[in-house]
Design a protein around this motif. Sequence first.
Motif, mmCIF file in Angstrom:
data_model
loop_
_atom_site.group_PDB
_atom_site.id
_atom_site.type_symbol
_atom_site.label_atom_id
_atom_site.label_comp_id
_atom_site.label_asym_id
_atom_site.label_seq_id
_atom_site.Cartn_x
_atom_site.Cartn_y
_atom_site.Cartn_z
ATOM 1 N N SER A 1 0.835 -1.213 0.000
ATOM 2 C CA SER A 1 0.000 0.000 0.000
ATOM 3 C C SER A 1 0.861 1.251 0.000
ATOM 4 C CB SER A 1 -0.931 0.025 1.219
ATOM 5 O OG SER A 1 -1.855 -1.018 1.141
ATOM 6 N N HIS A 2 1.936 1.231 0.774
ATOM 7 C CA HIS A 2 2.830 2.391 0.818
ATOM 8 C C HIS A 2 3.476 2.623 -0.551
ATOM 9 C CE1 HIS A 2 5.373 5.461 2.534
ATOM 10 N NE2 HIS A 2 6.404 4.895 1.936
ATOM 11 N N PHE A 3 3.858 1.555 -1.222
ATOM 12 C CA PHE A 3 4.428 1.681 -2.571
ATOM 13 C C PHE A 3 3.423 2.339 -3.517
ATOM 14 C CE2 PHE A 3 4.851 -0.544 -6.791
ATOM 15 C CZ PHE A 3 5.914 0.224 -7.266
ATOM 16 N N VAL A 4 2.194 1.855 -3.513
ATOM 17 C CA VAL A 4 1.161 2.420 -4.399
ATOM 18 C C VAL A 4 0.919 3.889 -4.063
ATOM 19 C CG1 VAL A 4 -1.282 2.287 -5.047
ATOM 20 C CG2 VAL A 4 0.075 0.185 -4.833
ATOM 21 N N ASP A 5 0.795 4.207 -2.783
ATOM 22 C CA ASP A 5 0.590 5.596 -2.372
ATOM 23 C C ASP A 5 1.780 6.464 -2.771
ATOM 24 O OD1 ASP A 5 -1.842 4.897 -1.282
ATOM 25 O OD2 ASP A 5 -1.094 4.801 0.788
ATOM 26 N N ALA A 6 2.994 5.933 -2.613
ATOM 27 C CA ALA A 6 4.192 6.689 -2.991
ATOM 28 C C ALA A 6 4.204 6.970 -4.485
ATOM 29 C CB ALA A 6 5.456 5.930 -2.575
ATOM 30 N N VAL A 7 3.817 5.992 -5.293
ATOM 31 C CA VAL A 7 3.760 6.212 -6.751
ATOM 32 C C VAL A 7 2.814 7.362 -7.058
ATOM 33 C CG1 VAL A 7 2.943 5.235 -8.946
ATOM 34 C CG2 VAL A 7 4.411 3.869 -7.431
ATOM 35 N N HIS A 8 1.636 7.374 -6.449
ATOM 36 C CA HIS A 8 0.665 8.445 -6.693
ATOM 37 C C HIS A 8 1.200 9.798 -6.227
ATOM 38 C CE1 HIS A 8 -2.803 5.301 -6.737
ATOM 39 N NE2 HIS A 8 -2.164 5.359 -7.876
ATOM 40 N N ASP A 9 1.720 9.851 -5.023
ATOM 41 C CA ASP A 9 2.202 11.120 -4.470
ATOM 42 C C ASP A 9 3.387 11.671 -5.261
ATOM 43 O OD1 ASP A 9 0.273 10.907 -2.527
ATOM 44 O OD2 ASP A 9 1.648 10.187 -0.964
ATOM 45 N N ILE A 10 4.342 10.819 -5.564
ATOM 46 C CA ILE A 10 5.534 11.260 -6.299
ATOM 47 C C ILE A 10 5.158 11.676 -7.721
ATOM 48 C CG2 ILE A 10 7.775 10.526 -7.201
ATOM 49 C CD1 ILE A 10 7.827 8.609 -4.660
ATOM 50 N N SER A 11 4.262 10.925 -8.341
ATOM 51 C CA SER A 11 3.810 11.279 -9.692
ATOM 52 C C SER A 11 3.140 12.642 -9.709
ATOM 53 C CB SER A 11 2.847 10.219 -10.234
ATOM 54 O OG SER A 11 3.493 8.982 -10.369
ATOM 55 N N LEU A 12 2.334 12.919 -8.687
ATOM 56 C CA LEU A 12 1.711 14.248 -8.580
ATOM 57 C C LEU A 12 2.781 15.338 -8.521
ATOM 58 C CD1 LEU A 12 -1.280 13.740 -6.121
ATOM 59 C CD2 LEU A 12 -1.387 14.647 -8.446
ATOM 60 N N GLY A 13 3.827 15.090 -7.747
ATOM 61 C CA GLY A 13 4.916 16.062 -7.658
ATOM 62 C C GLY A 13 5.628 16.254 -8.983
ATOM 63 N N ILE A 14 5.884 15.174 -9.685
ATOM 64 C CA ILE A 14 6.553 15.258 -10.988
ATOM 65 C C ILE A 14 5.688 16.031 -11.973
ATOM 66 C CG2 ILE A 14 7.276 13.896 -12.991
ATOM 67 C CD1 ILE A 14 8.248 11.745 -11.004
ATOM 68 N N ASN A 15 4.382 15.836 -11.885
ATOM 69 C CA ASN A 15 3.454 16.470 -12.827
ATOM 70 C C ASN A 15 2.914 17.804 -12.332
ATOM 71 O OD1 ASN A 15 3.618 14.345 -14.704
ATOM 72 N ND2 ASN A 15 2.219 13.146 -13.466
ATOM 73 N N GLY A 16 3.543 18.369 -11.342
ATOM 74 C CA GLY A 16 3.102 19.663 -10.841
ATOM 75 C C GLY A 16 1.731 19.612 -10.202
ATOM 76 N N GLY A 17 1.389 18.480 -9.579
ATOM 77 C CA GLY A 17 0.117 18.366 -8.891
ATOM 78 C C GLY A 17 -1.038 17.964 -9.775
ATOM 79 N N ASP A 18 -0.769 17.617 -11.041
ATOM 80 C CA ASP A 18 -1.846 17.294 -11.980
ATOM 81 C C ASP A 18 -1.560 15.933 -12.608
ATOM 82 O OD1 ASP A 18 -3.875 17.174 -13.817
ATOM 83 O OD2 ASP A 18 -3.158 18.843 -15.034
ATOM 84 N N ASN A 19 -2.221 14.889 -12.112
ATOM 85 C CA ASN A 19 -2.004 13.560 -12.692
ATOM 86 C C ASN A 19 -2.728 13.391 -14.019
ATOM 87 O OD1 ASN A 19 -0.049 12.414 -11.167
ATOM 88 N ND2 ASN A 19 -1.434 11.264 -9.849
ATOM 89 N N ASN A 20 -3.439 14.408 -14.483
ATOM 90 C CA ASN A 20 -3.981 14.352 -15.843
ATOM 91 C C ASN A 20 -2.858 14.477 -16.851
ATOM 92 O OD1 ASN A 20 -6.646 14.036 -15.080
ATOM 93 N ND2 ASN A 20 -6.930 16.236 -14.835
ATOM 94 N N GLU A 21 -1.681 14.912 -16.401
ATOM 95 C CA GLU A 21 -0.519 15.015 -17.283
ATOM 96 C C GLU A 21 0.063 13.651 -17.605
ATOM 97 O OE1 GLU A 21 0.935 17.680 -18.859
ATOM 98 O OE2 GLU A 21 -0.905 18.661 -18.250
#
Length: 178
Positions: free
Chosen positions: A153-173
């Motif tokens: 679960s932590h891995f999945v949450d980390a993927v989401h959180d880090i991806s948001l950071g990479i995409n400037g807070g927009d996972n639609n990117e």
Amino acid sequence: RSKQWYQRRVRVAGCSMVQVFETNAGLLTPEMINTILAPQLECICTSLKKKLTHHGIEGVPIALFCKGANQSLPVLNKLGYDVISIDWSLDPEIAREFLSGTIQGNLDPCALYADKDKLHELTKNMLNKFGTRKFIANLGHGIYPDVDPDNVSHFVDAVHDISLGINGGDNNEMSLYT
């Protein structure tokens, strides 16, 4: 009747992607992969796509995972799969050099034994190397039976959180195919 049954079974199963899994590919020589395995894998991909289309199921990506077959990436890249999954032993830069489509992988499954801070760091390193375009974050092989589910679960949450950071807070990117 069989078409409706097949469509219903795929949808009920929640099938949003199909993966062909060849865990022993790395035991084969490049020649054996090229002459024996690759033609079979290409046939499987073509047959799956035809069967899905025949049953009115469009847009289900088909992934290929050939554990340890890193020397054959150029061959695997040409077999018609939408996604190539890679194991943890392959450097992301090499994967991007030889694979033109979407890549899935490749965190070492043993990372799930690490403490949460280290797991977060390893996940961030993987995502920074691959980016979020044409990439599906995943493990580079299966989960061992004794792994703590909280770490998954932590891995999945980390993927989401880090991806948001990479995409400037927009996972639609994020885009798997562009």
